[in-house]
Design a protein around this motif. Structure first.
Motif, PDB file in Angstrom:
ATOM      1  N   SER A 108       9.199  15.514   0.215  1.00 34.68           N
ATOM      2  CA  SER A 108       8.804  14.671  -0.808  1.00 34.68           C
ATOM      3  C   SER A 108       8.358  15.446  -2.346  1.00 34.68           C
ATOM      4  CB  SER A 108       7.522  13.916  -0.209  1.00 34.68           C
ATOM      5  OG  SER A 108       6.674  14.864  -0.027  1.00 34.68           O
ATOM      6  N   LEU A 109       8.339  14.768  -3.225  1.00 30.10           N
ATOM      7  CA  LEU A 109       7.632  15.347  -4.425  1.00 30.10           C
ATOM      8  C   LEU A 109       6.260  16.013  -4.337  1.00 30.10           C
ATOM      9  CD1 LEU A 109       7.381  15.857  -7.630  1.00 30.10           C
ATOM     10  CD2 LEU A 109       6.988  13.507  -8.117  1.00 30.10           C
ATOM     11  N   LEU A 110       5.368  15.350  -3.233  1.00 31.52           N
ATOM     12  CA  LEU A 110       4.210  15.725  -3.047  1.00 31.52           C
ATOM     13  C   LEU A 110       4.182  17.093  -2.456  1.00 31.52           C
ATOM     14  CD1 LEU A 110       1.177  15.014  -2.888  1.00 31.52           C
ATOM     15  CD2 LEU A 110       1.709  13.843  -0.687  1.00 31.52           C
ATOM     16  N   TYR A 111       5.194  17.161  -1.240  1.00 28.57           N
ATOM     17  CA  TYR A 111       5.174  18.331  -0.619  1.00 28.57           C
ATOM     18  C   TYR A 111       5.607  19.598  -1.546  1.00 28.57           C
ATOM     19  CZ  TYR A 111       6.308  21.915   2.852  1.00 28.57           C
ATOM     20  OH  TYR A 111       6.114  23.138   3.620  1.00 28.57           O
ATOM     21  N   VAL A 112       6.437  19.220  -2.513  1.00 26.56           N
ATOM     22  CA  VAL A 112       6.762  20.210  -3.479  1.00 26.56           C
ATOM     23  C   VAL A 112       5.768  20.768  -4.400  1.00 26.56           C
ATOM     24  CG1 VAL A 112       8.372  20.896  -5.512  1.00 26.56           C
ATOM     25  CG2 VAL A 112       9.446  19.758  -3.490  1.00 26.56           C
ATOM     26  N   LEU A 113       5.124  19.695  -5.037  1.00 25.63           N
ATOM     27  CA  LEU A 113       3.882  19.981  -5.786  1.00 25.63           C
ATOM     28  C   LEU A 113       2.831  20.838  -5.055  1.00 25.63           C
ATOM     29  CD1 LEU A 113       3.383  16.363  -7.489  1.00 25.63           C
ATOM     30  CD2 LEU A 113       4.261  18.508  -8.574  1.00 25.63           C
ATOM     31  N   ARG A 114       2.330  20.449  -3.800  1.00 26.02           N
ATOM     32  CA  ARG A 114       1.406  21.112  -2.891  1.00 26.02           C
ATOM     33  C   ARG A 114       1.756  22.441  -2.515  1.00 26.02           C
ATOM     34  NH1 ARG A 114      -3.167  18.743  -1.498  1.00 26.02           N
ATOM     35  NH2 ARG A 114      -3.093  19.844   0.139  1.00 26.02           N
ATOM     36  N   GLU A 115       2.887  22.311  -1.919  1.00 22.10           N
ATOM     37  CA  GLU A 115       3.115  23.502  -0.913  1.00 22.10           C
ATOM     38  C   GLU A 115       4.166  24.410  -1.562  1.00 22.10           C
ATOM     39  OE1 GLU A 115       1.400  23.601   1.639  1.00 22.10           O
ATOM     40  OE2 GLU A 115       0.596  21.650   1.698  1.00 22.10           O
ATOM     41  N   ARG A 116       4.949  24.045  -2.577  1.00 19.85           N
ATOM     42  CA  ARG A 116       5.691  24.960  -3.024  1.00 19.85           C
ATOM     43  C   ARG A 116       5.328  25.491  -4.452  1.00 19.85           C
ATOM     44  NH1 ARG A 116      10.391  25.532   0.056  1.00 19.85           N
ATOM     45  NH2 ARG A 116      10.939  23.914   1.297  1.00 19.85           N
ATOM     46  N   LEU A 117       4.672  24.548  -5.355  1.00 18.33           N
ATOM     47  CA  LEU A 117       4.390  24.952  -6.555  1.00 18.33           C
ATOM     48  C   LEU A 117       2.707  25.142  -6.862  1.00 18.33           C
ATOM     49  CD1 LEU A 117       6.629  22.360  -8.338  1.00 18.33           C
ATOM     50  CD2 LEU A 117       7.199  24.742  -7.842  1.00 18.33           C
ATOM     51  N   GLY A 118       1.973  25.079  -5.915  1.00 17.79           N
ATOM     52  CA  GLY A 118       0.598  25.437  -6.020  1.00 17.79           C
ATOM     53  C   GLY A 118      -0.186  24.709  -6.752  1.00 17.79           C
ATOM     54  N   LEU A 119      -0.015  23.285  -6.423  1.00 14.51           N
ATOM     55  CA  LEU A 119      -0.637  22.145  -7.371  1.00 14.51           C
ATOM     56  C   LEU A 119      -1.286  21.256  -6.155  1.00 14.51           C
ATOM     57  CD1 LEU A 119       1.967  21.567 -10.267  1.00 14.51           C
ATOM     58  CD2 LEU A 119      -0.460  22.456 -10.527  1.00 14.51           C
ATOM     59  N   PRO A 120      -2.471  21.540  -5.874  1.00 10.24           N
ATOM     60  CA  PRO A 120      -3.081  20.977  -4.554  1.00 10.24           C
ATOM     61  C   PRO A 120      -3.873  19.846  -5.042  1.00 10.24           C
ATOM     62  CG  PRO A 120      -4.422  22.964  -5.051  1.00 10.24           C
ATOM     63  CD  PRO A 120      -3.278  23.019  -6.109  1.00 10.24           C
ATOM     64  N   GLY A 121      -3.890  19.539  -6.258  1.00  9.85           N
ATOM     65  CA  GLY A 121      -4.846  18.398  -6.739  1.00  9.85           C
ATOM     66  C   GLY A 121      -4.346  16.842  -5.990  1.00  9.85           C
ATOM     67  N   SER A 122      -3.011  16.664  -6.025  1.00  9.33           N
ATOM     68  CA  SER A 122      -2.571  15.640  -5.512  1.00  9.33           C
ATOM     69  C   SER A 122      -2.805  15.664  -4.185  1.00  9.33           C
ATOM     70  CB  SER A 122      -1.221  15.362  -5.878  1.00  9.33           C
ATOM     71  OG  SER A 122      -1.026  15.193  -7.468  1.00  9.33           O
ATOM     72  N   LYS A 123      -3.483  14.754  -3.417  1.00 10.74           N
ATOM     73  CA  LYS A 123      -3.892  14.840  -1.808  1.00 10.74           C
ATOM     74  C   LYS A 123      -2.745  14.257  -1.055  1.00 10.74           C
ATOM     75  CE  LYS A 123      -7.728  17.356  -2.934  1.00 10.74           C
ATOM     76  NZ  LYS A 123      -7.228  18.187  -3.642  1.00 10.74           N
ATOM     77  N   ASN A 124      -2.731  14.882   0.169  1.00 12.70           N
ATOM     78  CA  ASN A 124      -1.956  14.212   1.319  1.00 12.70           C
ATOM     79  C   ASN A 124      -2.606  13.699   2.227  1.00 12.70           C
ATOM     80  OD1 ASN A 124      -0.019  13.462   3.181  1.00 12.70           O
ATOM     81  ND2 ASN A 124       0.973  15.799   3.353  1.00 12.70           N
ATOM     82  N   ALA A 125      -2.867  12.354   2.096  1.00 11.94           N
ATOM     83  CA  ALA A 125      -3.685  11.651   3.078  1.00 11.94           C
ATOM     84  C   ALA A 125      -2.735  10.880   4.151  1.00 11.94           C
ATOM     85  CB  ALA A 125      -4.751  10.994   2.570  1.00 11.94           C
ATOM     86  N   CYS A 126      -1.814  10.236   3.859  1.00  8.41           N
ATOM     87  CA  CYS A 126      -1.147   9.201   4.609  1.00  8.41           C
ATOM     88  C   CYS A 126       0.385   9.331   4.804  1.00  8.41           C
ATOM     89  CB  CYS A 126      -1.394   7.967   4.445  1.00  8.41           C
ATOM     90  SG  CYS A 126      -0.613   7.242   2.799  1.00  8.41           S
ATOM     91  N   GLU A 127       0.789   9.758   3.746  1.00  5.06           N
ATOM     92  CA  GLU A 127       2.372  10.238   3.450  1.00  5.06           C
ATOM     93  C   GLU A 127       2.926   9.239   3.651  1.00  5.06           C
ATOM     94  OE1 GLU A 127       3.363  13.783   5.538  1.00  5.06           O
ATOM     95  OE2 GLU A 127       4.374  14.548   4.017  1.00  5.06           O
ATOM     96  N   GLN A 128       2.579   7.792   3.474  1.00  5.56           N
ATOM     97  CA  GLN A 128       3.366   6.610   3.870  1.00  5.56           C
ATOM     98  C   GLN A 128       3.030   5.708   2.807  1.00  5.56           C
ATOM     99  OE1 GLN A 128       2.095   4.936   7.635  1.00  5.56           O
ATOM    100  NE2 GLN A 128       2.995   6.664   8.494  1.00  5.56           N
ATOM    101  N   GLY A 129       2.501   6.074   1.579  1.00  5.16           N
ATOM    102  CA  GLY A 129       2.360   5.129   0.441  1.00  5.16           C
ATOM    103  C   GLY A 129       1.351   4.195   0.385  1.00  5.16           C
ATOM    104  N   GLU A 130       0.359   4.265   1.423  1.00  2.00           N
ATOM    105  CA  GLU A 130      -0.976   3.328   1.967  1.00  2.00           C
ATOM    106  C   GLU A 130      -2.133   3.973   1.099  1.00  2.00           C
ATOM    107  OE1 GLU A 130      -0.540   0.933   3.673  1.00  2.00           O
ATOM    108  OE2 GLU A 130       1.485   1.163   4.400  1.00  2.00           O
ATOM    109  N   CYS A 131      -2.547   5.091   0.751  1.00  3.20           N
ATOM    110  CA  CYS A 131      -3.633   5.287   0.338  1.00  3.20           C
ATOM    111  C   CYS A 131      -3.996   5.691  -1.290  1.00  3.20           C
ATOM    112  CB  CYS A 131      -4.178   6.612   1.268  1.00  3.20           C
ATOM    113  SG  CYS A 131      -3.381   7.964   0.880  1.00  3.20           S
ATOM    114  N   GLY A 132      -2.774   6.149  -1.881  1.00  2.77           N
ATOM    115  CA  GLY A 132      -2.831   6.305  -3.071  1.00  2.77           C
ATOM    116  C   GLY A 132      -3.398   7.772  -3.716  1.00  2.77           C
TER     117      GLY A 132
END
Ligand code: FES
Ligand code: FES
Length: 190
Positions: free
Chosen positions: A22-46
């Motif tokens: 996912s784009l979220l994984y790339v942002l957080r884990e590959r590009l060092g941008l942890p601002g976007s949070k990973n709470a549900c990974e299912q489009g449920e929490c925003g």
């Protein structure tokens, strides 16, 4: 595969990206941008909300490959260094932050709302934030923050009040802010 895109105005590349990543994984884990949070990974929490080519999306639902050649703006991109964006300032001033896990997504969602509707009514605020879940605040302080940001009248026809070319319109069909809005797991203020 390699994914290349502009993130917060800077060209960025991620290598060895798996096709299903996912784009979220790339942002957080590959590009060092942890601002976007990973709470549900299912489009449920925003909590992972970002802009993709000016459209408000859940980064956990976007394949990294779909961002190839795109412009991504994350919550980090709303601030200018140590200078908070007016929406971020409003959340701090209103006391709308407790654990802060939902806050980045709520701030991007509020930014998107005010870009489309600078003077939203309370029902419009609740509708716009319905896809962003918070376990801590009870939403009243969040609503106060949005009212505070809106009440400052900073948004004009010229777009984002920061003057830094941030997205000023979104809401394409199929996105959370659009007519065909995506998953709505909660109702702010209820
Ligand atoms: S982590 Fe993306 S919507 Fe929850
Ligand atoms: S402040 Fe904790 S989840 Fe919202």
């Amino acid at each position: 595969m390699r994914v290349s895109c502009a993130i917060n105005g800077e060209p960025r590349h991620a290598d060895d990206v798996w096709e299903g990543e996912s784009l979220l994984y790339v942002l957080r884990e590959r590009l060092g941008l942890p601002g976007s949070k990973n709470a549900c990974e299912q489009g449920e929490c925003g909590s992972c909300s970002v802009y993709l080519d000016g459209v408000f999306v859940c980064a956990c639902l976007v394949l990294a490959g779909q961002a190839e050649g795109s412009e991504v703006v994350t919550v980090e991109g709303l601030a200018a260094g140590d200078d908070l964006h007016p929406v971020q300032e409003a959340f701090v001033e209103a006391g709308a932050v407790q654990c802060g896990f939902c806050t980045p997504g709520l701030i991007v969602a509020t930014h998107d709302l005010l870009a489309r509707n600078p003077s939203p009514t309370d029902p419009e605020i609740r509708e716009a934030l319905a896809g962003n879940l918070c376990r801590c605040t009870g939403y009243e302080k969040v609503l106060d923050a949005v009212r505070l940001a809106a009440g400052r009248g900073l948004w004009t026809a010229t777009g984002d009040p920061s003057g830094r070319g941030l997205p000023s319109r979104s809401g394409a069909p199929g996105t959370r802010g659009g007519d065909d809005a995506g998953p709505r797991a909660g109702e702010a203020g209820t």
